[in-house]
Design a protein around this motif. Structure first.
Motif, PDB file in Angstrom:
ATOM      1  N   MET A   1       0.858  -1.170   0.000  1.00 53.45           N
ATOM      2  CA  MET A   1       0.000   0.000   0.000  1.00 53.45           C
ATOM      3  C   MET A   1       0.902   1.231   0.000  1.00 53.45           C
ATOM      4  O   MET A   1       1.909   1.284   0.693  1.00 53.45           O
ATOM      5  N   LEU A   2       0.501   2.233  -0.781  1.00 51.74           N
ATOM      6  CA  LEU A   2       1.208   3.509  -0.804  1.00 51.74           C
ATOM      7  C   LEU A   2       0.447   4.488   0.061  1.00 51.74           C
ATOM      8  O   LEU A   2      -0.786   4.567   0.001  1.00 51.74           O
ATOM      9  N   ILE A   3       1.179   5.232   0.877  1.00 53.16           N
ATOM     10  CA  ILE A   3       0.547   6.253   1.715  1.00 53.16           C
ATOM     11  C   ILE A   3       1.311   7.563   1.565  1.00 53.16           C
ATOM     12  O   ILE A   3       2.517   7.592   1.362  1.00 53.16           O
ATOM     13  N   LYS A   4       0.567   8.637   1.638  1.00 54.46           N
ATOM     14  CA  LYS A   4       1.171   9.970   1.627  1.00 54.46           C
ATOM     15  C   LYS A   4       0.995  10.541   3.025  1.00 54.46           C
ATOM     16  O   LYS A   4      -0.120  10.588   3.547  1.00 54.46           O
ATOM     17  N   VAL A   5       2.113  10.931   3.627  1.00 56.22           N
ATOM     18  CA  VAL A   5       2.084  11.474   4.988  1.00 56.22           C
ATOM     19  C   VAL A   5       2.680  12.869   4.988  1.00 56.22           C
ATOM     20  O   VAL A   5       3.478  13.216   4.128  1.00 56.22           O
ATOM     21  N   ASN A   6       2.296  13.657   5.976  1.00 56.42           N
ATOM     22  CA  ASN A   6       2.899  14.984   6.138  1.00 56.42           C
ATOM     23  C   ASN A   6       4.071  14.898   7.124  1.00 56.42           C
ATOM     24  O   ASN A   6       4.453  13.806   7.540  1.00 56.42           O
ATOM     25  N   ALA A   7       4.610  16.034   7.498  1.00 52.01           N
ATOM     26  CA  ALA A   7       5.783  16.065   8.383  1.00 52.01           C
ATOM     27  C   ALA A   7       5.499  15.459   9.753  1.00 52.01           C
ATOM     28  O   ALA A   7       6.402  14.931  10.405  1.00 52.01           O
ATOM     29  N   GLU A   8       4.245  15.496  10.192  1.00 56.84           N
ATOM     30  CA  GLU A   8       3.875  14.922  11.497  1.00 56.84           C
ATOM     31  C   GLU A   8       3.501  13.448  11.378  1.00 56.84           C
ATOM     32  O   GLU A   8       2.972  12.871  12.325  1.00 56.84           O
ATOM     33  N   LYS A   9       3.705  12.860  10.201  1.00 56.93           N
ATOM     34  CA  LYS A   9       3.408  11.448   9.920  1.00 56.93           C
ATOM     35  C   LYS A   9       1.911  11.163   9.892  1.00 56.93           C
ATOM     36  O   LYS A   9       1.477  10.026  10.069  1.00 56.93           O
ATOM     37  N   VAL A  10       1.105  12.193   9.677  1.00 56.40           N
ATOM     38  CA  VAL A  10      -0.332  12.031   9.537  1.00 56.40           C
ATOM     39  C   VAL A  10      -0.599  11.564   8.108  1.00 56.40           C
ATOM     40  O   VAL A  10      -0.049  12.100   7.154  1.00 56.40           O
ATOM     41  N   ILE A  11      -1.443  10.546   7.956  1.00 55.18           N
ATOM     42  CA  ILE A  11      -1.726   9.982   6.635  1.00 55.18           C
ATOM     43  C   ILE A  11      -2.782  10.836   5.937  1.00 55.18           C
ATOM     44  O   ILE A  11      -3.908  10.990   6.427  1.00 55.18           O
TER      45      ILE A  11
END
Length: 113
Positions: A1-11
């Motif tokens: 699975m591919l996930i995109k996260v921000n700097a805070e590791k929020v998906i």
């Protein structure tokens, strides 16, 4: 699975097929209800595990503010003033035209006598 996260590791997004720009591949355990409950920012990565984001806040459904800004109000007032000036100008031109016709009639009347 591919996930995109921000700097805070929020998906923010995920994909199980195809590609996802700026994403990372996640090969760990996926919560059973992940797809059913997924909303951007609802889950996050912590210690390489997907967990529910304890700081998640449900977005509000407040309608956008469609009222005019102060700049739009000023532009509207300028438009109204311009329209009034154009109307006044037309009225003045009409009055001058009528006055010119009246003068012409007086001249003709004076010549007839």
């Amino acid at each position: 699975m591919l996930i995109k996260v921000n700097a805070e590791k929020v998906i923010l997004e995920y994909s199980t097929v195809g590609g996802l720009p700026d994403s990372i591949e996640y090969t760990g355990t996926i919560p059973d209800d992940f797809e059913a409950k997924f909303k951007p920012s609802f889950y996050m990565l912590q210690n390489d595990e997907i967990i529910e984001n304890s700081n998640y806040v449900e977005p509000t459904d407040t309608p956008p503010d469609d009222s005019p800004t102060s700049v739009q109000e000023a532009i509207n007032k300028l438009g109204e003033a311009t329209a009034k000036m154009a109307n006044d100008d037309n009225q003045i031109k009409s009055a001058i035209n009528k006055l010119g016709l009246a003068v012409a009639d007086l001249q003709q009347t004076k010549e007839v006598k």
